[in-house]
Structure formats: structure tokens, C-alpha cells
Enzyme design. Structure first.
Site, PDB file in Angstrom:
ATOM      1  CB  CYS A 113      58.783  29.163 -14.351  1.00 35.43           C
ATOM      2  SG  CYS A 113      58.152  30.844 -14.422  1.00 35.43           S
ATOM      3  CG  HIS A 254      59.642  28.194 -10.046  1.00 35.45           C
ATOM      4  ND1 HIS A 254      60.692  28.868 -10.624  1.00 35.45           N
ATOM      5  CD2 HIS A 254      58.523  28.881 -10.386  1.00 35.45           C
ATOM      6  CE1 HIS A 254      60.224  29.905 -11.292  1.00 35.45           C
ATOM      7  NE2 HIS A 254      58.913  29.942 -11.158  1.00 35.45           N
ATOM      8  CG  ASN A 284      59.283  33.682 -11.237  1.00 35.72           C
ATOM      9  OD1 ASN A 284      60.170  33.062 -11.813  1.00 35.72           O
ATOM     10  ND2 ASN A 284      58.005  33.383 -11.386  1.00 35.72           N
TER      11      ASN A 284
HETATM   12  C1  LIG Z   1      50.787  37.595  -7.495  1.00 33.62           C
HETATM   13  C2  LIG Z   1      50.588  37.213  -6.037  1.00 33.62           C
HETATM   14  C3  LIG Z   1      51.799  37.577  -5.230  1.00 33.62           C
HETATM   15  C4  LIG Z   1      49.396  38.027  -5.507  1.00 33.62           C
HETATM   16  O1  LIG Z   1      49.114  37.624  -4.195  1.00 33.62           O
HETATM   17  P1  LIG Z   1      47.587  37.371  -3.768  1.00 33.62           P
HETATM   18  O2  LIG Z   1      47.570  37.075  -2.342  1.00 33.62           O
HETATM   19  O3  LIG Z   1      47.071  36.298  -4.687  1.00 33.62           O
HETATM   20  O4  LIG Z   1      46.922  38.767  -4.027  1.00 33.62           O
HETATM   21  P2  LIG Z   1      45.736  39.169  -5.019  1.00 33.62           P
HETATM   22  O5  LIG Z   1      46.145  39.058  -6.450  1.00 33.62           O
HETATM   23  O6  LIG Z   1      44.518  38.384  -4.614  1.00 33.62           O
HETATM   24  O7  LIG Z   1      45.567  40.685  -4.646  1.00 33.62           O
HETATM   25  C5  LIG Z   1      45.202  41.083  -3.357  1.00 33.62           C
HETATM   26  C6  LIG Z   1      45.146  42.608  -3.295  1.00 33.62           C
HETATM   27  O8  LIG Z   1      46.468  43.138  -3.356  1.00 33.62           O
HETATM   28  C7  LIG Z   1      46.545  44.144  -4.352  1.00 33.62           C
HETATM   29  N1  LIG Z   1      47.893  44.127  -4.927  1.00 33.62           N
HETATM   30  C8  LIG Z   1      48.348  43.392  -5.975  1.00 33.62           C
HETATM   31  N2  LIG Z   1      49.652  43.680  -6.182  1.00 33.62           N
HETATM   32  C9  LIG Z   1      50.007  44.587  -5.255  1.00 33.62           C
HETATM   33  C10 LIG Z   1      51.219  45.236  -4.951  1.00 33.62           C
HETATM   34  N3  LIG Z   1      52.343  45.015  -5.652  1.00 33.62           N
HETATM   35  N4  LIG Z   1      51.228  46.100  -3.920  1.00 33.62           N
HETATM   36  C11 LIG Z   1      50.137  46.349  -3.181  1.00 33.62           C
HETATM   37  N5  LIG Z   1      48.955  45.748  -3.424  1.00 33.62           N
HETATM   38  C12 LIG Z   1      48.888  44.880  -4.447  1.00 33.62           C
HETATM   39  C13 LIG Z   1      45.485  43.775  -5.343  1.00 33.62           C
HETATM   40  O9  LIG Z   1      45.089  44.908  -6.087  1.00 33.62           O
HETATM   41  C14 LIG Z   1      44.404  43.244  -4.460  1.00 33.62           C
HETATM   42  O10 LIG Z   1      43.702  44.349  -3.945  1.00 33.62           O
HETATM   43  P3  LIG Z   1      42.095  44.274  -3.759  1.00 33.62           P
HETATM   44  O11 LIG Z   1      41.858  43.168  -2.767  1.00 33.62           O
HETATM   45  O12 LIG Z   1      41.765  45.644  -3.241  1.00 33.62           O
HETATM   46  O13 LIG Z   1      41.555  43.972  -5.115  1.00 33.62           O
HETATM   47  C15 LIG Z   1      50.314  35.684  -5.909  1.00 33.62           C
HETATM   48  O14 LIG Z   1      49.020  35.399  -6.374  1.00 33.62           O
HETATM   49  C16 LIG Z   1      51.301  34.833  -6.662  1.00 33.62           C
HETATM   50  O15 LIG Z   1      52.479  34.793  -6.344  1.00 33.62           O
HETATM   51  N6  LIG Z   1      50.833  34.079  -7.681  1.00 33.62           N
HETATM   52  C17 LIG Z   1      51.674  33.204  -8.474  1.00 33.62           C
HETATM   53  C18 LIG Z   1      52.458  34.034  -9.450  1.00 33.62           C
HETATM   54  C19 LIG Z   1      53.566  33.263 -10.104  1.00 33.62           C
HETATM   55  O16 LIG Z   1      54.283  32.575  -9.449  1.00 33.62           O
HETATM   56  N7  LIG Z   1      53.706  33.444 -11.412  1.00 33.62           N
HETATM   57  C20 LIG Z   1      54.801  32.908 -12.150  1.00 33.62           C
HETATM   58  C21 LIG Z   1      54.598  31.599 -12.794  1.00 33.62           C
HETATM   59  S1  LIG Z   1      54.533  30.261 -11.679  1.00 33.62           S
END
Ligand SMILES: CC(C)(COP(=O)(O)OP(=O)(O)OC[C@H]1O[C@@H](n2cnc3c(N)ncnc32)[C@H](O)[C@@H]1OP(=O)(O)O)[C@@H](O)C(=O)NCCC(=O)NCCS
Length: 327
Positions: A113, A254, A284
Site C-alpha cells: 500500500c 493511508h 482500502n
Molecule cells: C481487519 C480488521 C478490520 C479487523 O478488525 P479487528 O478489530 O482486528 O477484528 P478481529 O480480526 O480481531 O475479529 C474480531 C471478530 O470479528 C469477526 N469478523 C471479522 N470480519 C468480520 C466481518 N466482516 N463481519 C463480521 N464479523 C467479522 C471475526 O471473526 C472475529 O470474531 P471472533 O471474535 O468470534 O473470532 C482490522 O484488524 C484491520 O483493519 N487491520 C488492518 C488491515 C489493513 O489495513 N490491511 C491492509 C494493509 S495496511
């Protein structure tokens, strides 16, 4: 002193909108979860047949027109992308052909990214060294082509789009790129990668069956690195230029997740009024994120001539980067 000044900026996103409500009919998710965990409400998805080079060329046409630079005077094309039209030739060479930029050298940069800021850094160095006078820097990605729409933890995050900037040599005043800062830390492919299609795991029927041609990401682990390194690299740019956070007119980070943006801004003591956010509209878009945001900030009047603008990004590699620009 030669400054490389952004003389024209442009962006392009596909017309088709995919809303959170529509995603609810594809995977087990909700508008409430996506909005509260990411800030994203909708994203753009390219129609079949549209390629990354099309997005890049459309954005570049706008940037070149606004710059007033003759296409024949563009000597360098760099495309930051992780979704090239093909593994080779480079998307930059395809863009060169589409735009008829016959006098340019062209190549791609793979920095996740942060592809746009990495590309900006390279073009800035070429211009400051006196080697070239005009460069076209593009960040464009078509993440929908490498997104698994059965994986709710990734498919809600990504969208398609790109942006471009014409950089031109400027010796008359101090408008332009004050500095760029690029960093990498290998060894994190366990948290973000596209496993198949390269020399490690060439495409086979089995890699396709295993969905190995799609993004694999451990979001919550990546989240922690993102906040730390985006804060560190922003601070580095501010300190390098002898500035304070309050000197920056607009911080354009970003656009991956509103929670990452807010946490980074808080650590830097930036009020959100001076932070540009459009993640709710596009999700993103990887390398497209920063130039799309810069273009929208200019068009909407959030960036004015003479403003100090801070940009930063992080992505696969890990690779992260920042820059401060006197607009
Ligand atoms: C991906 C992201 C939004 C997830 O948010 P989070 O708060 O970390 O959530 P988690 O991954 O810990 O998941 C929490 C719960 O939500 C659930 N979940 C994940 N995606 C879901 C969705 N789209 N809808 C509903 N629930 C979802 C998971 O299964 C998990 O459930 P559980 O607790 O029963 O296991 C966040 O981690 C993020 O933005 N990370 C950076 C990603 C990024 O920017 N990548 C690009 C390069 S920089």
C-alpha cells in the site's frame, strides 16, 4: 536547489459501487460491524475488462492535463502497484503505450500500500539529481481481482482505484517535495501476502482450488504494526524538516481503516479536523489510496497552494513511507 513540485494531480475510480448492504448478501457480515470496525461504507469495483493500466492511464490523463506538461516532455513513468495487468511487461510500460509517452523510461514498484509514496520518492530523487525534469508517478490497484469474496475478514476492506501526479523540476521557489522517507522490514509474509502465482507457488489447478491467488491477511496483527510505523514515519518526516505537528496544514494518511487513522492521529496529537479521510467511500485501494485522497483534497479546497501536506502509508513487505510536500 532543485525541488520536485507536483504540477498536476488526478485520480480515477470505477463507477460501480459495492455497499456494505450488498456485501451482507455475499458474506456473513453487517453494515454495523463494517462501519464500526473500519469506517468503510462502500467501495468501487471495476467491471470485467477494466485493468490496472486502464485505471492508471485514466488518472494520469487528468494529472497530465492539469500539469500543462507536454506528454512528450515526460521522461519517467513509475507505477506503484501490487495488481499489475500481468507479471510482465510492467504496467508502467502498458501505460506508456496507452498514453503515447514515447520519451519516458517506465517501470513498476512493488511496495504494497505504500507503492505510491515509494514511487514518489524514486521520482523525487531522479528530479533532484537533475537527471529528469518531468516524471509521472502513479499508484493504482485493482484489489477486487485478488480478493476472496468468501472471506469476510478481508473482502469488506478492499476496493479499486488509482491516482497520478506529475512531478516537475522547480528551481524558482520552495514549493515541492521537502523530503521522503521509506522503510521496509521483511519477514512478515505470515500476516499479509498473496501466496500463489509467483515462482514459489506457480499457478496450478490446485492453487486455484485452494484459493491461493487471493489476499491472505491477519488483520489484527497488522493493525498494531500499522499504527506504530505510521506514527513513527510521520514523526520522522516532521522532525527531519525541523517542523512541529501544528505546522502541518493537512495530514493525508493511508486510507485503510478509520481506527488506524484515528489512533495514528491521536499518537501524533493531530486533531481530526486536520486529517483527510475518505475511507468511507473507497475502502482500502492500496497504492491508489494516497493519490486519490490528495486529488480529492485539492479539488475540495482542503489543500491550497503553499500548504504543508504530510502523507504516509504502510503495506505488504512490510513497507512503509512518508513525505512532506509544500503544495
Ligand atoms: C481487519 C480488521 C478490520 C479487523 O478488525 P479487528 O478489530 O482486528 O477484528 P478481529 O480480526 O480481531 O475479529 C474480531 C471478530 O470479528 C469477526 N469478523 C471479522 N470480519 C468480520 C466481518 N466482516 N463481519 C463480521 N464479523 C467479522 C471475526 O471473526 C472475529 O470474531 P471472533 O471474535 O468470534 O473470532 C482490522 O484488524 C484491520 O483493519 N487491520 C488492518 C488491515 C489493513 O489495513 N490491511 C491492509 C494493509 S495496511
Amino acid at each position: 536547489m532543485i525541488y520536485s513540485q507536483i504540477t498536476g494531480i488526478g485520480s480515477y475510480v470505477p463507477e460501480k459501487v459495492l455497499t456494505n448492504e450488498e456485501l451482507c448478501s455475499i458474506v456473513d457480515t453487517s453494515d454495523e460491524w463494517i462501519t464500526s470496525r473500519t469506517g468503510i461504507k462502500e467501495r468501487r469495483i471495476a467491471e470485467a475488462g477494466l485493468t490496472t493500466s486502464d485505471i492508471a492511464a485514466n488518472a494520469a490523463r487528468r494529472a497530465i492535463k492539469r500539469s500543462g506538461v507536454s506528454p512528450m516532455d515526460i521522461e519517467l513513468i513509475i507505477v506503484g502497484t501490487i495488481t499489475p495487468d500481468m507479471i510482465f511487461p510492467s504496467t508502467a510500460c502498458i501505460v506508456q503505450e496507452k498514453l503515447g509517452l514515447k520519451n519516458a523510461a517506465a517501470f513498476d514498484v512493488s511496495a504494497g500500500c505504500s507503492g505510491f509514496i515509494y514511487s514518489l520518492s524514486i521520482a523525487d530523487s531522479f528530479i533532484k539529481s537533475g537527471r529528469y525534469k518531468n516524471a509521472l508517478v502513479i499508484g493504482a490497484d485493482l484489489l477486487s481481482r485478488i480478493t476472496d469474496y468468501t472471506d469476510r475478514s478481508t473482502c469488506v476492506l478492499f476496493g479499486d482505484g488509482g491516482g497520478a501526479a506529475v512531478l516537475s523540476a522547480n528551481t524558482e521557489n520552495t514549493r515541492g517535495i521537502l523530503s521522503t522517507h521509506i522503510h521496509s522490514e521483511g519477514g512478515h509474509d505470515n500476516i499479509l501476502k498473496l501466496p500463489a502465482g509467483g515462482s514459489l507457488m506457480p499457478a496450478t489447478a490446485q492453487t486455484v482450488n485452494n484459493l491461493d491467488h487471493y489476499i491472505k491477511m491477519k488483520g489484527s496483527e497488522l493493525f498494531k504494526y500499522a499504527v506504530k510505523y505510521l506514527k513513527d514515519v510521520a514523526e520522522e518526516a516532521i522532525k527531519f524538516n525541523g517542523l512541529k505537528p501544528e505546522d502541518i496544514d493537512l495530514f493525508v494518511p493511508h486510507q485503510a481503516n478509520i481506527r488506524i487513522i484515528e489512533a495514528t492521529a491521536k499518537k501524533l496529537c493531530f486533531p481530526m479536523e486536520r486529517v483527510f479521510v475518505n475511507v468511507e467511500k473507497y475502502g482500502n485501494t492500496s497504492s491508489g489510496s494516497i493519490p486519490i485522497a490528495l486529488d480529492e483534497a485539492c479539488v475540495s479546497g482542503r489543500i491550497k497552494e503553499g500548504d504543508l501536506v504530510l502523507i504516509d502509508a504502510i503495506g505488504a513487505g512490510l513497507a512503509w513511507a512518508s513525505s512532506i510536500i509544500r503544495w
